[in-house]
Design an enzyme around this catalytic site. Structure first.
Site, PDB file in Angstrom:
ATOM      1  N   LYS A 130       0.908  -1.191   0.185  1.00 23.36           N
ATOM      2  CA  LYS A 130      -0.067  -0.013   0.063  1.00 23.36           C
ATOM      3  C   LYS A 130       0.884   1.326  -0.048  1.00 23.36           C
ATOM      4  O   LYS A 130       1.899   1.136   0.381  1.00 23.36           O
ATOM      5  CB  LYS A 130      -1.036   0.174   1.278  1.00 23.36           C
ATOM      6  CG  LYS A 130      -0.386  -0.324   2.658  1.00 23.36           C
ATOM      7  CD  LYS A 130       0.892   0.612   3.146  1.00 23.36           C
ATOM      8  CE  LYS A 130       0.738   1.876   3.321  1.00 23.36           C
ATOM      9  NZ  LYS A 130       1.795   2.359   3.719  1.00 23.36           N
ATOM     10  N   TYR A 214      -4.302   4.158   6.305  1.00 20.77           N
ATOM     11  CA  TYR A 214      -5.075   3.128   7.510  1.00 20.77           C
ATOM     12  C   TYR A 214      -6.431   3.485   7.826  1.00 20.77           C
ATOM     13  O   TYR A 214      -7.119   3.002   8.291  1.00 20.77           O
ATOM     14  CB  TYR A 214      -3.904   3.046   8.526  1.00 20.77           C
ATOM     15  CG  TYR A 214      -2.663   2.286   8.068  1.00 20.77           C
ATOM     16  CD1 TYR A 214      -2.837   0.709   8.167  1.00 20.77           C
ATOM     17  CD2 TYR A 214      -1.736   2.675   7.510  1.00 20.77           C
ATOM     18  CE1 TYR A 214      -1.775  -0.040   7.864  1.00 20.77           C
ATOM     19  CE2 TYR A 214      -0.584   2.087   7.141  1.00 20.77           C
ATOM     20  CZ  TYR A 214      -0.704   0.622   7.285  1.00 20.77           C
ATOM     21  OH  TYR A 214       0.471  -0.306   6.844  1.00 20.77           O
TER      22      TYR A 214
HETATM   23  P1  NAD Z   1      12.423   1.959   2.440  1.00 18.59           P
HETATM   24  O1  NAD Z   1      13.036   3.219   1.847  1.00 18.59           O
HETATM   25  O2  NAD Z   1      12.896   1.480   3.752  1.00 18.59           O
HETATM   26  O3  NAD Z   1      12.566   0.761   1.160  1.00 18.59           O
HETATM   27  C1  NAD Z   1      12.480   1.112  -0.088  1.00 18.59           C
HETATM   28  C2  NAD Z   1      13.430   0.318  -1.006  1.00 18.59           C
HETATM   29  O4  NAD Z   1      13.381   0.593  -2.416  1.00 18.59           O
HETATM   30  C3  NAD Z   1      14.684   0.545  -0.661  1.00 18.59           C
HETATM   31  O5  NAD Z   1      15.695  -0.625  -0.465  1.00 18.59           O
HETATM   32  C4  NAD Z   1      15.326   1.263  -1.872  1.00 18.59           C
HETATM   33  O6  NAD Z   1      16.774   0.841  -2.138  1.00 18.59           O
HETATM   34  C5  NAD Z   1      14.402   0.665  -2.679  1.00 18.59           C
HETATM   35  N1  NAD Z   1      14.512   1.589  -4.171  1.00 18.59           N
HETATM   36  C6  NAD Z   1      14.654   1.254  -5.230  1.00 18.59           C
HETATM   37  N2  NAD Z   1      14.860   2.486  -6.067  1.00 18.59           N
HETATM   38  C7  NAD Z   1      14.546   3.413  -5.469  1.00 18.59           C
HETATM   39  C8  NAD Z   1      14.424   4.812  -5.679  1.00 18.59           C
HETATM   40  N3  NAD Z   1      14.625   5.202  -7.046  1.00 18.59           N
HETATM   41  N4  NAD Z   1      14.416   5.649  -4.647  1.00 18.59           N
HETATM   42  C9  NAD Z   1      14.286   5.146  -3.634  1.00 18.59           C
HETATM   43  N5  NAD Z   1      14.264   3.844  -3.087  1.00 18.59           N
HETATM   44  C10 NAD Z   1      14.487   3.071  -3.914  1.00 18.59           C
HETATM   45  O7  NAD Z   1      10.917   2.004   2.291  1.00 18.59           O
HETATM   46  P2  NAD Z   1       9.787   1.076   3.068  1.00 18.59           P
HETATM   47  O8  NAD Z   1       9.279   1.806   4.723  1.00 18.59           O
HETATM   48  O9  NAD Z   1      10.216  -0.108   2.970  1.00 18.59           O
HETATM   49  O10 NAD Z   1       8.498   1.310   2.100  1.00 18.59           O
HETATM   50  C11 NAD Z   1       8.523   0.442   0.785  1.00 18.59           C
HETATM   51  C12 NAD Z   1       6.825   0.514   0.493  1.00 18.59           C
HETATM   52  O11 NAD Z   1       6.499  -0.353   1.693  1.00 18.59           O
HETATM   53  C13 NAD Z   1       6.072   1.811   0.552  1.00 18.59           C
HETATM   54  O12 NAD Z   1       5.206   1.459  -0.543  1.00 18.59           O
HETATM   55  C14 NAD Z   1       5.494   1.573   1.724  1.00 18.59           C
HETATM   56  O13 NAD Z   1       4.063   2.339   1.748  1.00 18.59           O
HETATM   57  C15 NAD Z   1       5.127   0.156   2.025  1.00 18.59           C
HETATM   58  N6  NAD Z   1       5.057   0.167   3.691  1.00 18.59           N
HETATM   59  C16 NAD Z   1       4.137  -0.705   4.085  1.00 18.59           C
HETATM   60  C17 NAD Z   1       3.973  -1.155   5.354  1.00 18.59           C
HETATM   61  C18 NAD Z   1       3.003  -1.741   6.067  1.00 18.59           C
HETATM   62  O14 NAD Z   1       2.613  -1.796   7.147  1.00 18.59           O
HETATM   63  N7  NAD Z   1       2.320  -2.601   5.178  1.00 18.59           N
HETATM   64  C19 NAD Z   1       5.137  -0.446   6.325  1.00 18.59           C
HETATM   65  C20 NAD Z   1       6.065   0.107   5.670  1.00 18.59           C
HETATM   66  C21 NAD Z   1       6.147   0.549   4.504  1.00 18.59           C
END
Ligand code: NAD
Length: 366
Positions: A130, A214
């Site tokens: 999401k 949420y």
């Molecule tokens: P994050 O920044 O920790 O991870 C993102 C990943 O994408 C990184 O490993 C990064 O290297 C990679 N990436 C690839 N290309 C990229 C670019 N051009 N710019 C930036 N990053 C790039 O983020 P996250 O917290 O893991 O979130 C990722 C997704 O998961 C989002 O869509 C977020 O909404 C979702 N999320 C959901 C929940 C949940 O509880 N369902 C919780 C956290 C995050």
């Protein structure tokens, strides 16, 4: 007060209850569905990947990352052979790997549509985080791509596999505290400067896309209805350097067909995590409502307030979510949070933004 198993299962469908409650998967003993995780960031590495250990039908078989050191580190940790580690440049080669049944997209929001569509075109089922994407048009394109490929598409709405939220749905929809009149739902956290979440081209929007969703999603699953109208107010301080391109606080009131009203908070500058379902005889309180663990419920009915404590779940919400798509693939059924769920949230999100910008109530059309 402990909750009976009948209450847990009742009202939300036996299949769903069993899918999330740790019952043996019908096909789990013979075949497990292989996932490739795409994007090795915080959520993937801290929440999703460790939870494959508790799955019965899903297993982690491949990794996709732009950082070779992460592929080495997590490949070694999860015993993923080099043949099953991919960069973004060779992502499309997953087509040739029969061990990969499904792809889990855990990238910044603006990348969800592209990678979900490429995964479907490579003949893979898709789990996408999401918010599903950053526009209604992108959500529709993702659904069309999965349909064309004859593959499943599911959105990572983990709370639907968490036992307190499932119970809250059951109690709210069955009128446990009387017919629902009002819902309040609040989600927020203080955003740190410099993160991609504050960069509109990457995030598609601010707190609403990330955490306020949420509140919106809870209002929809607690009512089981689709909102028909929204009135929203954006209270972002544009002098705060974090909020140059995305919103901070946005509050919105959703009106549902039955007359239920939901008052929702979304914030990037204050901490919230809860909802309350208010019926004619009392209310169901959840705070915190949607954390990774530690949900807490209490119910006020006919003037008496009491906590509801459930026995420990045999499976985490994350494992329940991962297994659900796997079970849907094996049984050829539709996930309870298919692409259409993400699309419905995105329709509401676009209406919320329009309402705030135009300072008027806006109809939400399916
Ligand atoms: P994050 O920044 O920790 O991870 C993102 C990943 O994408 C990184 O490993 C990064 O290297 C990679 N990436 C690839 N290309 C990229 C670019 N051009 N710019 C930036 N990053 C790039 O983020 P996250 O917290 O893991 O979130 C990722 C997704 O998961 C989002 O869509 C977020 O909404 C979702 N999320 C959901 C929940 C949940 O509880 N369902 C919780 C956290 C995050």
């Amino acid at each position: 007060m402990a909750h009976s198993r009948r209450e847990l299962i009742g009202g939300i469908g036996l299949g769903l209850a069993l899918a999330g409650a740790g019952a043996p998967a019908a096909f789990g003993a013979t075949r497990r569905i292989g996932y490739a995780v795409v994007g090795l960031g915080s959520y993937a590495t801290r929440q999703i990947m460790p939870n494959f250990a508790g799955c019965e039908t899903a297993r982690l078989v491949a990794l996709v990352s732009g950082t070779p050191a992460k592929l080495d580190q997590y490949g070694a940790q999860y015993n993923i052979p080099k043949t099953h580690r991919y960069s973004y440049a060779d992502f499309d080669r997953i087509r040739d790997n029969p061990d990969i049944d499904a792809v889990y997209i855990i990238l910044p929001n603006s990348m969800h549509a592209e990678y979900s569509i490429r995964a479907a075109q490579a003949g893979k089922h898709v789990m996408c985080e999401k918010p599903m994407a950053v526009s209604v048009a992108e959500c529709q394109a993702m659904i069309a791509a999965s349909r064309k490929a004859g593959k499943k598409l599911m959105i990572g709405y983990r709370s639907r596999f968490e036992q307190y939220n499932r119970l809250a749905i059951d109690l709210a929809r069955s009128g446990h505290v009387g017919p629902t009149r009002l819902i309040t739902a609040e989600h927020g956290f203080p955003a740190q400067p410099g993160i991609w979440r504050l960069d509109r081209p990457m995030s598609g929007g601010g707190s609403l896309m990330d955490i306020g969703i949420y509140s919106l999603n809870a209002a929809r699953y607690l009512t089981g209805e689709e909102p028909v109208e929204v009135s929203a107010v954006d209270s972002t301080d544009r002098n705060d350097p974090r909020f140059k391109t995305v919103e901070d606080r946005i509050t919105f009131m959703l009106r549902f067909p039955s007359g239920i009203v939901a008052n929702c908070v979304s914030s990037y500058s204050s901490s919230h995590n809860g909802y309350r379902v208010i019926g004619t005889q009392g209310y169901i309180d959840m705070e915190p409502a949607t954390p990774y663990q530690g949900q807490s419920m209490s119910i006020r009915k006919d003037g008496v307030t009491a906590p509801r404590v459930l026995p420990a779940a045999p499976k985490t919400q994350f494992a329940g979510q991962l297994d659900h798509l796997a079970e849907c693939i094996l049984a050829d059924t539709t996930p309870i949070v298919a692409g259409e769920e993400g699309l419905a949230d995105m329709r509401a999100i676009e209406a919320i933004y329009r309402s705030a910008a135009e300072r008027r109530a806006v109809a939400i059309r399916a």
